[in-house]
Motif scaffolding. Sequence first.
Motif, PDB file in Angstrom:
ATOM      1  N   MET A 136       0.816  -1.216   0.000  1.00 44.32           N
ATOM      2  CA  MET A 136       0.000   0.000   0.000  1.00 44.32           C
ATOM      3  C   MET A 136       0.854   1.272   0.000  1.00 44.32           C
ATOM      4  N   VAL A 137       2.084   1.176   0.476  1.00 45.98           N
ATOM      5  CA  VAL A 137       2.988   2.321   0.405  1.00 45.98           C
ATOM      6  C   VAL A 137       3.265   2.681  -1.053  1.00 45.98           C
ATOM      7  N   PHE A 138       3.382   1.661  -1.911  1.00 47.94           N
ATOM      8  CA  PHE A 138       3.681   1.883  -3.326  1.00 47.94           C
ATOM      9  C   PHE A 138       2.425   2.173  -4.147  1.00 47.94           C
ATOM     10  N   ASP A 139       1.311   1.578  -3.745  1.00 48.80           N
ATOM     11  CA  ASP A 139       0.074   1.699  -4.527  1.00 48.80           C
ATOM     12  C   ASP A 139      -0.646   2.996  -4.155  1.00 48.80           C
ATOM     13  N   ASN A 140      -0.209   4.104  -4.732  1.00 45.07           N
ATOM     14  CA  ASN A 140      -0.737   5.426  -4.349  1.00 45.07           C
ATOM     15  C   ASN A 140      -2.209   5.585  -4.716  1.00 45.07           C
ATOM     16  N   ASP A 141      -2.616   5.049  -5.858  1.00 47.90           N
ATOM     17  CA  ASP A 141      -3.994   5.256  -6.307  1.00 47.90           C
ATOM     18  C   ASP A 141      -4.936   4.120  -5.903  1.00 47.90           C
ATOM     19  N   ASN A 142      -4.443   3.176  -5.100  1.00 44.18           N
ATOM     20  CA  ASN A 142      -5.278   2.088  -4.555  1.00 44.18           C
ATOM     21  C   ASN A 142      -6.028   1.306  -5.643  1.00 44.18           C
ATOM     22  N   ARG A 164      -2.507  -2.329  -8.176  1.00 43.01           N
ATOM     23  CA  ARG A 164      -1.324  -2.580  -8.980  1.00 43.01           C
ATOM     24  C   ARG A 164      -0.371  -1.387  -8.865  1.00 43.01           C
ATOM     25  N   ILE A 165       0.902  -1.658  -9.082  1.00 46.26           N
ATOM     26  CA  ILE A 165       1.928  -0.612  -9.002  1.00 46.26           C
ATOM     27  C   ILE A 165       2.572  -0.484 -10.371  1.00 46.26           C
ATOM     28  N   ASP A 166       2.384   0.670 -11.013  1.00 43.30           N
ATOM     29  CA  ASP A 166       3.080   0.867 -12.285  1.00 43.30           C
ATOM     30  C   ASP A 166       4.495   1.380 -12.015  1.00 43.30           C
ATOM     31  N   LYS A 167       5.268   1.486 -13.054  1.00 42.81           N
ATOM     32  CA  LYS A 167       6.677   1.819 -12.880  1.00 42.81           C
ATOM     33  C   LYS A 167       6.859   3.200 -12.276  1.00 42.81           C
ATOM     34  N   ASN A 168       6.065   4.171 -12.701  1.00 42.63           N
ATOM     35  CA  ASN A 168       6.202   5.530 -12.162  1.00 42.63           C
ATOM     36  C   ASN A 168       5.925   5.565 -10.667  1.00 42.63           C
ATOM     37  N   ASP A 169       4.862   4.865 -10.242  1.00 48.45           N
ATOM     38  CA  ASP A 169       4.544   4.806  -8.811  1.00 48.45           C
ATOM     39  C   ASP A 169       5.667   4.133  -8.027  1.00 48.45           C
TER      40      ASP A 169
END
Length: 530
Positions: A483-489, A492-497
């Motif tokens: 959740m620290v990486f998944d800013n938009d909830n 999934r975590i894209d490369k920019n995030d």
Amino acid sequence: MADDSDLTSPLLSSSSSSSSDHVVVTVHPSAAPPRNPFRVLGTDDDDDDDLSVPPPSTLDPFRNRTPAIEGLYEWAKTVLCLPLAALRLAIFGLCLALGYVATKVALQGWKDKENPMPKWRCRVMWITRLCARCILFSFGYQWIKRKGKPAPREIAPIIVSNHVSYIEPIFYFYELFPTIVAAESHDSIPFVGTIIRAMQVIYVNRFLPSSRKQAVREIKKSAFKELNNREGPLAIDFLEYYYFPREQQQMAGTLSPSNLVHLSLDTQSSLGHVSLGKLMFRMFTQFHNFFEVEYLPVIYPLDDKETAVHFRERTSRDIATALNAVQTGHSYGDIMLHMKAQEAKQENPSSFMVEMTKVESLFHISSMEAVDFLDKFLAMNPDSSGRVQYHDFLRVLRLKACPLSAKIFSFIDVEKSGTITFRQFLYGSAHVMSQPGFHQACEEAFAGCGGAVKAYVVEQELRDFIQPVILNWSEDEVHELFMVFDNDNDGRIDKNDFLSCLRKTPLLIAFFTLQLQQKEFEGNGVIEIV
């Protein structure tokens, strides 16, 4: 069992398991895992695994020294001066209004603002300049002591001065009518914004590199290309002058002789976030306020090879010597940190200043990035002394208490006190982020988590990557990290995030580079269990 006690002997004798293979583990006692969990990034030499954090400055150059109303004499004087204060306020308002009208007349119909103001418009502006002197009079500066005098613009087209109050810009406007370098926000100040536009102000947004570069170009143009046309010099207060160290490198070889000025005000300082209303009231209720201006000898470039940074440092030393003051590495960025800590109701906001000029020089991070790190640190609930405990450090970074987490904290805790300060947190984070292998490690971490196959990483892939190297992490604990990486909830975590999160919290990279470290340890005959 084998009779020999050395580590290379098989645990089972060959007679009992003659056909079975066995594994030989060789451990070299002289090889030990490094204390630095970021060593794989190229952070330190082999002989030094410790982070170096300089001690905090004992000086606070932004502390406001305007005295409070204390004691019978001060209270009696304030009460007696109230009628005088009302008269001074009326003079101030009248002069400001008259100066504003004169400035509007001088600016009326003027379109060609790229070139110096025509002479007749400058003559109209003398009305505003005289109003500025009357405003200083209303503030209690009936006379102003001067030492020396400014060199002609043809000799020294730049004025460099210390800046501690709202008063000295008013004085410079009256005395020299210079072009000034100022923050863009000044343009929106009622009445004052119109007046400073008549000075052909060079606006700068301190936080935009493009704006700073444009300001440098305007400074060059104003100082070096229009010497015969512009009526006044270019004035740069030292807070602005100190803010352009890298951009001013571009001016090397075209450095101009500069007038150095230092100003002494007895009590009225705008530093320390004192309101303008309070300062005006204190000035209106004084019989007289003291103001001294000293024009120092012109400082010249040593030769064509002197860099702008070296020229700036000599300028700084000359002004500090004249003021009998100690130089520090503080800048406007430290004011931002102070204000952020003050907004968070910290008991000692000054302890969060870090001498941003030095930090920027060492790690090439901006003041806004430092403020972002302070936001994260303040979320860790620092105590009254500005220190953070280990468990709060883990809570904010969403980490599990494990040997690697302890190593990361210990790396920052240079005093080995069991707590960390903001200075240590900032230096540690910036130090890791500035290492040559950091950006490549971030790219490899994203690829290793699954980003090499597709453009994003899901939670299961992060769990599969983390759990083999960090033992005993539960699914919930890995979810917290995800959740620290998944800013938009969005799950999934894209490369920019992913890369943005590691730039904002670079200490987390240790959890993704551990496999690389383990390979290095294995090459040295070392096995580390985390």
